[in-house]
Design a protein around this motif. Sequence first.
Motif, PDB file in Angstrom:
ATOM      1  N   SER A 135       0.822  -1.211   0.000  1.00 25.61           N
ATOM      2  CA  SER A 135       0.000   0.000   0.000  1.00 25.61           C
ATOM      3  C   SER A 135       0.858   1.265   0.000  1.00 25.61           C
ATOM      4  O   SER A 135       0.348   2.376  -0.185  1.00 25.61           O
ATOM      5  N   SER A 136       2.159   1.098   0.198  1.00 24.25           N
ATOM      6  CA  SER A 136       3.069   2.245   0.255  1.00 24.25           C
ATOM      7  C   SER A 136       3.233   2.880  -1.122  1.00 24.25           C
ATOM      8  O   SER A 136       3.265   2.184  -2.146  1.00 24.25           O
ATOM      9  N   ASP A 137       3.392   4.198  -1.114  1.00 26.95           N
ATOM     10  CA  ASP A 137       3.605   4.916  -2.367  1.00 26.95           C
ATOM     11  C   ASP A 137       5.069   4.861  -2.771  1.00 26.95           C
ATOM     12  O   ASP A 137       5.405   4.863  -3.948  1.00 26.95           O
ATOM     13  N   ILE A 138       5.959   4.836  -1.789  1.00 26.26           N
ATOM     14  CA  ILE A 138       7.399   4.815  -2.018  1.00 26.26           C
ATOM     15  C   ILE A 138       8.009   3.599  -1.332  1.00 26.26           C
ATOM     16  O   ILE A 138       7.626   3.241  -0.221  1.00 26.26           O
ATOM     17  N   CYS A 139       8.968   2.980  -2.012  1.00 32.27           N
ATOM     18  CA  CYS A 139       9.702   1.862  -1.415  1.00 32.27           C
ATOM     19  C   CYS A 139      11.071   2.372  -0.967  1.00 32.27           C
ATOM     20  O   CYS A 139      11.842   2.892  -1.781  1.00 32.27           O
ATOM     21  N   LEU A 164      -0.865  -0.843 -12.874  1.00 30.20           N
ATOM     22  CA  LEU A 164      -0.367  -2.006 -12.127  1.00 30.20           C
ATOM     23  C   LEU A 164       0.018  -1.619 -10.697  1.00 30.20           C
ATOM     24  O   LEU A 164      -0.317  -2.317  -9.741  1.00 30.20           O
ATOM     25  N   LYS A 165       0.708  -0.507 -10.549  1.00 30.73           N
ATOM     26  CA  LYS A 165       1.119  -0.089  -9.208  1.00 30.73           C
ATOM     27  C   LYS A 165      -0.104   0.220  -8.357  1.00 30.73           C
ATOM     28  O   LYS A 165      -0.196  -0.215  -7.191  1.00 30.73           O
ATOM     29  N   GLU A 166      -1.067   0.942  -8.913  1.00 30.39           N
ATOM     30  CA  GLU A 166      -2.285   1.282  -8.180  1.00 30.39           C
ATOM     31  C   GLU A 166      -3.058   0.027  -7.789  1.00 30.39           C
ATOM     32  O   GLU A 166      -3.629  -0.053  -6.698  1.00 30.39           O
ATOM     33  N   PHE A 167      -3.063  -0.963  -8.685  1.00 29.14           N
ATOM     34  CA  PHE A 167      -3.753  -2.224  -8.390  1.00 29.14           C
ATOM     35  C   PHE A 167      -3.083  -2.951  -7.237  1.00 29.14           C
ATOM     36  O   PHE A 167      -3.758  -3.428  -6.310  1.00 29.14           O
ATOM     37  N   LEU A 168      -1.758  -3.057  -7.285  1.00 37.25           N
ATOM     38  CA  LEU A 168      -1.030  -3.746  -6.219  1.00 37.25           C
ATOM     39  C   LEU A 168      -1.194  -3.025  -4.885  1.00 37.25           C
ATOM     40  O   LEU A 168      -1.244  -3.671  -3.825  1.00 37.25           O
ATOM     41  N   GLN A 169      -1.288  -1.689  -4.935  1.00 32.91           N
ATOM     42  CA  GLN A 169      -1.501  -0.926  -3.712  1.00 32.91           C
ATOM     43  C   GLN A 169      -2.897  -1.166  -3.140  1.00 32.91           C
ATOM     44  O   GLN A 169      -3.081  -1.271  -1.932  1.00 32.91           O
ATOM     45  N   THR A 170      -3.876  -1.252  -4.047  1.00 26.88           N
ATOM     46  CA  THR A 170      -5.269  -1.412  -3.628  1.00 26.88           C
ATOM     47  C   THR A 170      -5.591  -2.851  -3.243  1.00 26.88           C
ATOM     48  O   THR A 170      -6.314  -3.100  -2.274  1.00 26.88           O
ATOM     49  N   PHE A 171      -5.038  -3.789  -4.017  1.00 25.51           N
ATOM     50  CA  PHE A 171      -5.301  -5.218  -3.778  1.00 25.51           C
ATOM     51  C   PHE A 171      -3.964  -5.979  -3.692  1.00 25.51           C
ATOM     52  O   PHE A 171      -3.583  -6.681  -4.634  1.00 25.51           O
TER      53      PHE A 171
END
Length: 362
Positions: A135-139, A164-171
């Motif tokens: 869910s993090s915006d920055i790694c 893809l990034k938004e999907f992984l953050q959301t789910f």
Amino acid sequence: MAKTMTELMALFPNNPTILDAVIKTEDHIARQAQQGGKIMVSVSGGSDSDIMLDMFERIGYPDGLVYYAWFDTGMEYQATKRHLVYLEQRYGITIHRHRPKLTVAQACKRYGVPFFTKNDSEFISRLQRHGFNFSSDICDNGYKGDESYWNEKSRTSVSHAAGLKEFLQTFPPDFSISPKCCDYAKKRVSAMVIKQIGATLKCVGMRKSESGIRSIMLKSCFSEGKNGEADNFRPIFWFTDADKAEYEKFCEIRHSDCYTKWGFSRTGCACCPFGSGFEEELEFVRREEPSLYNLANKVFGQSYEYTRRYRQFKEALKRERRRKRANQSIDNSYEIIKEDENNDLDKKLRMDGEASKIGGRT
């Protein structure tokens, strides 16, 4: 008996790209023969592999120099297996079958299933192992590879795929993702066979015009082996689709039923989630090879469902972005109209004021 260059060129289409590939392949064969080497030709049963094999057989080679190998991943079409028999009969060769220590199914059970692309699966797997909070915006976990993949905008980072990034953050994935099935079912067994037979050159049917990360990473048809490993040669690396079609027609190449009857454009491990058209492939396999269909769903089921959710999410995200752009356009138009109206009102007031001054002087 070695062929003259004139005899050799007559066996192939008069196409510069094809003839260049033939000359390079003949040169590698001659060099390996002179140096007492051994060539392992990786036969997949796919269309590019068919052309590479045909090229070797038309050029010719000393007995014992070439070793044809096929690696049974455990996720193979019966159509491919039938095609291997056809190739052996057509060319009078032996294609040696090898099975890995871990099949695709076994590797997926142990390490995780492939998702979307090999590159994405590798980095998502690393993030999972390092306990990353998706869910993090920055790694900023201190792993350079993780941080580059999650934070940067490039063709090899998470940003390469829309949403893809938004999907992984959301789910965030609640199951293990990994591309190790490829490593165990193909790469490791290939390396094992190369060592067993003492191969000094490995040949694969790979073209640069194919999509994927390898089209970005590889710049040449030849790669020198490292630390005493076999060199790698890709005979048809520079073939375009047009070159391939011309070769197929001239040399009367016949591909497996996967291509000729089912209409596939390419094959690999059956129903692999890396394939963008896995849904269509699954439907064909459901009708033609139901036992393989059941196995694919058992092995890759989690990845199929996750990919479907991602595709739905991506489309919803696109619709939302289009809506916002449309609203922004309307807002901008409204502001322009209001500005024009205000300008007109200011102009009218100035004109009225001028008229009043003139009336006052008369």
